[in-house]
Write an enzyme that holds these catalytic residues in place. Structure first.
Site: not given
Length: 219
Positions: A82, A103
């Site tokens: 996201g 990430e």
């Protein structure tokens, strides 16, 4: 549709980018949780996932999905995650879930970054959402002053440590017109682990949840 329903919509839509029986990189956050739940419904299970956080790892394992360490994988076909903001070029602000460094590590392994968001995350320019920055604790006061010189107000996120054990600064009040230059500059400051601007690892595809359905943007 509620925001959570929009997140579930794009979480399911991202399955089309997952190779049957292959590997997938998995991000962190409430929208990704819907994607993980959707992964568990595939008729042909994935071979495994590389996770960007302890929270996502736990959720994957609860569904019986094997989790691999990033060092065990040379390349991933896709990374799904996201964003807190995404601009018209696919540049993103990320780190609301405090997993920005991991990430970036997993995103770097992937041939394609598929961003999944509800429509509220689309912005004309980054900076409306506070920019997260993972930092070495002893450098935090100095970094607060450096962001102030750029016109930003940096504040420690209270009670939060990343999975790497570091504190986070959230920087308010910035308008980031050149995300690539901003990311390069801030990442060079001593004491910065990672800045939550994803320009070098920008999205290739964005699936946007809207009341009318999923809108696909390709960058």
């Amino acid at each position: 549709m509620t925001q959570d329903e929009l997140k579930a919509l794009v979480g399911r839509a991202a399955l089309q980018y997952v190779p049957p029986g292959g590997l997938v990189g998995v991000g962190t956050g409430s929208t990704v949780n819907h994607f993980i739940d959707a992964l568990a419904t595939l008729p042909r299970p994935v071979a495994g996932a590389v996770s960007s956080s302890e929270a996502s790892t736990a959720r994957l394992r609860r569904h019986g999905i094997p989790v691999l360490e990033p060092g065990a994988v040379e390349r991933l076909p896709v990374y799904v995650d996201g964003a807190d903001e995404i601009d018209p070029r696919g540049f993103m602000t990320k780190g609301g879930g405090a997993a920005l460094t991991r990430e970036k590590i997993v995103a770097e392994l992937a041939e394609r970054f598929v961003c999944i968001v509800d429509q509220s995350k689309q912005v004309p320019a980054l900076g409306g959402y506070p920019v997260p920055v993972e930092v070495i604790e002893m450098a935090a006061p100095r970094l607060v002053r450096r962001f102030a010189a750029l016109g930003g107000q940096a504040r420690l996120r209270p009670g939060v440590r990343t999975d790497n054990g570091h504190p986070l600064l959230d920087v308010h009040g910035l308008v980031i017109e050149d995300p690539s230059a901003f990311e390069r500059e801030v990442n060079q400051w001593p004491g910065v682990v990672t800045v939550g601007i994803f320009a070098q690892q920008r999205a290739h595809v964005c699936l946007v949840g809207t009341p009318e359905g999923v809108r696909t943007l390709v960058f």
